[in-house]
Motif scaffolding. Sequence first.
Motif, PDB file in Angstrom:
ATOM      1  N   UNK A 184     -12.856  24.789   0.909  1.00  0.00           N
ATOM      2  CA  UNK A 184     -11.848  25.312   1.830  1.00  0.00           C
ATOM      3  C   UNK A 184     -11.079  24.138   2.419  1.00  0.00           C
ATOM      4  N   UNK A 185     -10.001  24.450   3.114  1.00  0.00           N
ATOM      5  CA  UNK A 185      -9.252  23.397   3.802  1.00  0.00           C
ATOM      6  C   UNK A 185     -10.156  22.724   4.840  1.00  0.00           C
ATOM      7  N   UNK A 186     -10.932  23.551   5.550  1.00  0.00           N
ATOM      8  CA  UNK A 186     -11.850  22.989   6.551  1.00  0.00           C
ATOM      9  C   UNK A 186     -12.890  22.085   5.884  1.00  0.00           C
ATOM     10  N   UNK A 187     -13.350  22.491   4.700  1.00  0.00           N
ATOM     11  CA  UNK A 187     -14.309  21.671   3.973  1.00  0.00           C
ATOM     12  C   UNK A 187     -13.728  20.327   3.581  1.00  0.00           C
ATOM     13  N   UNK A 212      -7.682  18.798  -1.052  1.00  0.00           N
ATOM     14  CA  UNK A 212      -6.577  17.849  -0.901  1.00  0.00           C
ATOM     15  C   UNK A 212      -5.871  18.032   0.440  1.00  0.00           C
ATOM     16  N   UNK A 213      -5.596  19.287   0.775  1.00  0.00           N
ATOM     17  CA  UNK A 213      -4.874  19.562   2.020  1.00  0.00           C
ATOM     18  C   UNK A 213      -5.721  19.188   3.234  1.00  0.00           C
ATOM     19  N   UNK A 214      -7.007  19.587   3.231  1.00  0.00           N
ATOM     20  CA  UNK A 214      -7.876  19.260   4.353  1.00  0.00           C
ATOM     21  C   UNK A 214      -8.076  17.765   4.517  1.00  0.00           C
ATOM     22  N   UNK A 215      -8.268  17.038   3.386  1.00  0.00           N
ATOM     23  CA  UNK A 215      -8.458  15.588   3.445  1.00  0.00           C
ATOM     24  C   UNK A 215      -7.213  14.895   3.969  1.00  0.00           C
ATOM     25  N   UNK A 216      -6.037  15.374   3.571  1.00  0.00           N
ATOM     26  CA  UNK A 216      -4.779  14.794   4.044  1.00  0.00           C
ATOM     27  C   UNK A 216      -4.621  14.987   5.546  1.00  0.00           C
ATOM     28  N   UNK A 217      -5.022  16.145   6.039  1.00  0.00           N
ATOM     29  CA  UNK A 217      -4.955  16.407   7.480  1.00  0.00           C
ATOM     30  C   UNK A 217      -5.847  15.422   8.244  1.00  0.00           C
TER      31      UNK A 217
END
Length: 339
Positions: free
Chosen positions: A221-224, A250-255
């Motif tokens: 997940x994004x949270x993951x 990718x999205x969560x790590x970028x955040x």
Amino acid sequence: MVATYKDIRRLTGLSLATISKYFNGGNVLYANRVLIEQAARDLGYQVNDFARGLRSRRSRTLGVVLAELNSTFNTTIVSGMEERLREAGYGAIICDSRGSAEAEAEAIHFLIGKMVDGLVIIPVGDEVAGLDAAHERGIPVISVDRPVANGRADAVVVDNRAAIASAVDLLTGSGHGEIALLAGPDTLFTMRERRIGFRAAVEAATGRLPRRELTQADAVSIEGGYDGMRRLLELDHPPTAVVCANYEFTLGATMALNELGADLPRPAIVGFDNLDLARIIRPRPTLVVQPVAEIAARAAELVLSRIEGEREVEACTVVLHTRLVVGDRATFALPGAAS
């Protein structure tokens, strides 16, 4: 009053056989087709798909079962498939398993009851309950993104190991020796295959396997992705580079990286999927990109070919290849490495 073939015959002067042939997909003369279509518009005639399905034993409908509906990859696949299916005169009923094998089995049972002509499934796990009932009724099954271990089903997948290896090769070639992977648990086929590919590529490039804490599973997940990147940054010896195993990671790590102070060291990163990220993130990221449009098209073609008569041919697996879209060097280079 509901219009009928006889009403169209009255307006066109054509035989019932010609009118029936047209509405059932047969070839008729161009002039006759124009007359029939104009009469249908004037009368407000609607094809009774249910009655036609009873006669032909086809509903012109496919069932689609998704592991999760809130996945960008899954919804993009469905969108691409629907375009091809619509061209062939088919509609789709979409069910969301919500990550549950039980809900997946219920969805398959529901769709069989709706007399679907075929099933396309992005499965929750390696085995799928309910496929025996589909096979008993002669309903072809196509698995997308991950194969099914039980039951006879065609599959359309990518070479997951090579996909991740391409990212590792770029990073090790840029001088990185401590590379981490953000991926889900090995119970998921794609995550398992990408972790195997990652470990093999790191070992081939460095002569040793990556440290265990650099490859542990996180929630898909994004949270993951966010929590996983934070976990990696807090290690006593954090990695110099991170590979993300899907778009949500990718999205969560970028955040998580965006929250770092400008003066703090940050790892290089290679993301996965969704080229739109390359249009909005600066520096431009490097991404492993799946051929999503081709996956959708091949899945649609497979299920249509099975419906149209190739049901006895042995089940096959179509393996497609990803591509590495290299972004700005600053996103993947080792600080201080020679250009």
